[in-house]
Write an enzyme that holds these catalytic residues in place. Sequence first.
Site, PDB file in Angstrom:
ATOM      1  N   CYS A 125       3.024 -38.989 -30.101  1.00 22.29           N
ATOM      2  CA  CYS A 125       3.763 -37.970 -30.855  1.00 22.29           C
ATOM      3  C   CYS A 125       2.763 -37.162 -31.692  1.00 22.29           C
ATOM      4  CB  CYS A 125       4.825 -38.597 -31.754  1.00 22.29           C
ATOM      5  SG  CYS A 125       5.575 -37.368 -32.858  1.00 22.29           S
ATOM      6  N   CYS A 166       3.315 -37.297 -35.407  1.00 20.42           N
ATOM      7  CA  CYS A 166       2.922 -38.576 -36.003  1.00 20.42           C
ATOM      8  C   CYS A 166       1.397 -38.623 -36.127  1.00 20.42           C
ATOM      9  CB  CYS A 166       3.403 -39.750 -35.152  1.00 20.42           C
ATOM     10  SG  CYS A 166       5.165 -40.126 -35.272  1.00 20.42           S
ATOM     11  N   ASP A 217       0.903 -23.922 -39.444  1.00 26.16           N
ATOM     12  CA  ASP A 217       1.238 -23.829 -38.023  1.00 26.16           C
ATOM     13  C   ASP A 217       0.057 -23.212 -37.262  1.00 26.16           C
ATOM     14  OD1 ASP A 217       4.198 -23.707 -36.350  1.00 26.16           O
ATOM     15  OD2 ASP A 217       2.492 -22.637 -35.480  1.00 26.16           O
ATOM     16  N   HIS A 231       8.837 -41.315 -37.787  1.00 25.54           N
ATOM     17  CA  HIS A 231       9.248 -40.578 -36.596  1.00 25.54           C
ATOM     18  C   HIS A 231      10.766 -40.444 -36.560  1.00 25.54           C
ATOM     19  CE1 HIS A 231       8.810 -38.695 -32.740  1.00 25.54           C
ATOM     20  NE2 HIS A 231       9.917 -39.343 -32.400  1.00 25.54           N
ATOM     21  N   ASN A 255      14.379 -26.137 -35.653  1.00 30.88           N
ATOM     22  CA  ASN A 255      14.842 -26.055 -34.273  1.00 30.88           C
ATOM     23  C   ASN A 255      15.219 -27.466 -33.833  1.00 30.88           C
ATOM     24  OD1 ASN A 255      14.193 -23.303 -34.223  1.00 30.88           O
ATOM     25  ND2 ASN A 255      12.091 -23.736 -33.578  1.00 30.88           N
ATOM     26  N   GLY A 259      15.467 -24.690 -29.177  1.00 32.45           N
ATOM     27  CA  GLY A 259      14.094 -24.199 -29.051  1.00 32.45           C
ATOM     28  C   GLY A 259      13.051 -25.134 -29.623  1.00 32.45           C
ATOM     29  N   HIS A 299       9.472 -34.159 -33.019  1.00 34.44           N
ATOM     30  CA  HIS A 299       9.363 -34.883 -34.287  1.00 34.44           C
ATOM     31  C   HIS A 299       9.917 -33.905 -35.309  1.00 34.44           C
ATOM     32  CE1 HIS A 299       6.908 -37.577 -37.185  1.00 34.44           C
ATOM     33  NE2 HIS A 299       7.487 -36.659 -37.957  1.00 34.44           N
ATOM     34  N   HIS A 310      10.770 -31.360 -37.923  1.00 37.62           N
ATOM     35  CA  HIS A 310       9.899 -30.554 -38.783  1.00 37.62           C
ATOM     36  C   HIS A 310      10.638 -29.320 -39.247  1.00 37.62           C
ATOM     37  CE1 HIS A 310       9.230 -29.330 -34.583  1.00 37.62           C
ATOM     38  NE2 HIS A 310       9.047 -28.103 -35.039  1.00 37.62           N
ATOM     39  N   HIS A 366      10.022 -25.448 -40.542  1.00 40.31           N
ATOM     40  CA  HIS A 366       9.105 -24.320 -40.645  1.00 40.31           C
ATOM     41  C   HIS A 366       9.373 -23.630 -41.987  1.00 40.31           C
ATOM     42  CE1 HIS A 366       8.177 -24.013 -36.176  1.00 40.31           C
ATOM     43  NE2 HIS A 366       9.291 -24.718 -36.144  1.00 40.31           N
TER      44      HIS A 366
HETATM   45  P1  DGP Z   1       9.163 -26.037 -32.667  1.00 36.42           P
HETATM   46  O1  DGP Z   1       9.209 -24.998 -31.590  1.00 36.42           O
HETATM   47  O2  DGP Z   1      10.236 -25.824 -33.721  1.00 36.42           O
HETATM   48  O3  DGP Z   1       9.163 -27.434 -32.099  1.00 36.42           O
HETATM   49  O4  DGP Z   1       7.788 -25.785 -33.423  1.00 36.42           O
HETATM   50  C1  DGP Z   1       6.599 -26.419 -33.109  1.00 36.42           C
HETATM   51  C2  DGP Z   1       5.515 -25.706 -33.851  1.00 36.42           C
HETATM   52  O5  DGP Z   1       4.376 -26.529 -33.861  1.00 36.42           O
HETATM   53  C3  DGP Z   1       5.079 -24.373 -33.226  1.00 36.42           C
HETATM   54  O6  DGP Z   1       5.324 -23.319 -34.163  1.00 36.42           O
HETATM   55  C4  DGP Z   1       3.584 -24.516 -32.974  1.00 36.42           C
HETATM   56  C5  DGP Z   1       3.227 -25.721 -33.803  1.00 36.42           C
HETATM   57  N1  DGP Z   1       2.185 -26.557 -33.255  1.00 36.42           N
HETATM   58  C6  DGP Z   1       2.173 -27.094 -32.007  1.00 36.42           C
HETATM   59  N2  DGP Z   1       1.066 -27.849 -31.835  1.00 36.42           N
HETATM   60  C7  DGP Z   1       0.380 -27.777 -33.009  1.00 36.42           C
HETATM   61  C8  DGP Z   1      -0.844 -28.365 -33.447  1.00 36.42           C
HETATM   62  O7  DGP Z   1      -1.535 -29.108 -32.743  1.00 36.42           O
HETATM   63  N3  DGP Z   1      -1.252 -28.058 -34.715  1.00 36.42           N
HETATM   64  C9  DGP Z   1      -0.512 -27.243 -35.519  1.00 36.42           C
HETATM   65  N4  DGP Z   1      -0.991 -27.001 -36.756  1.00 36.42           N
HETATM   66  N5  DGP Z   1       0.655 -26.698 -35.139  1.00 36.42           N
HETATM   67  C10 DGP Z   1       1.092 -26.965 -33.890  1.00 36.42           C
END
Ligand code: DGP
Length: 114
Positions: free
Chosen positions: A5, A8, A31, A47, A87, A93, A98, A100, A102
């Site tokens: 994950c 995680c 992000d 998790h 999301n 989407g 995990h 989260h 935004h």
């Molecule tokens: P969601 O689509 O709501 O599951 O958003 C996932 C977000 O995670 C997306 O905006 C890009 C971000 N993301 C994906 N991989 C990584 C990573 O390795 N590092 C960081 N900082 N953000 C990541």
Amino acid sequence: MLNDCLFCAIPAGEIPSDKVYEDEYVFAFRDINPQAPVHILVVPKVHISCAQEIDENNSIYVAKCFEAIAKIAKAEGLDNGYRIVNNCGADGGQSVMHLHFHLIGGKKFPETII
Ligand code: DGP
């Protein structure tokens, strides 16, 4: 912690991130693909796969995420407001399974959600 994950592994320090906040319950980092001048991901340190998995046993982590969001927004200077996005699942989407939130800001968003 769940094997394989990403969200995680990032709080555990196994994958580097641009950390902005951490406490006992919450880890927050920028992000990798920002959609606004400020785009921070706030994740619980347990998790929980998605919002649909929140229950009475883990909801303290969700409350702590929102407490952290208020602190981070203040530290980031988002005094005029910001948006919080979650999301959930395939139709929502969600790409990282995990939970989260935004935290996005630094620009004015329309009143419409999508
Ligand atoms: P969601 O689509 O709501 O599951 O958003 C996932 C977000 O995670 C997306 O905006 C890009 C971000 N993301 C994906 N991989 C990584 C990573 O390795 N590092 C960081 N900082 N953000 C990541």
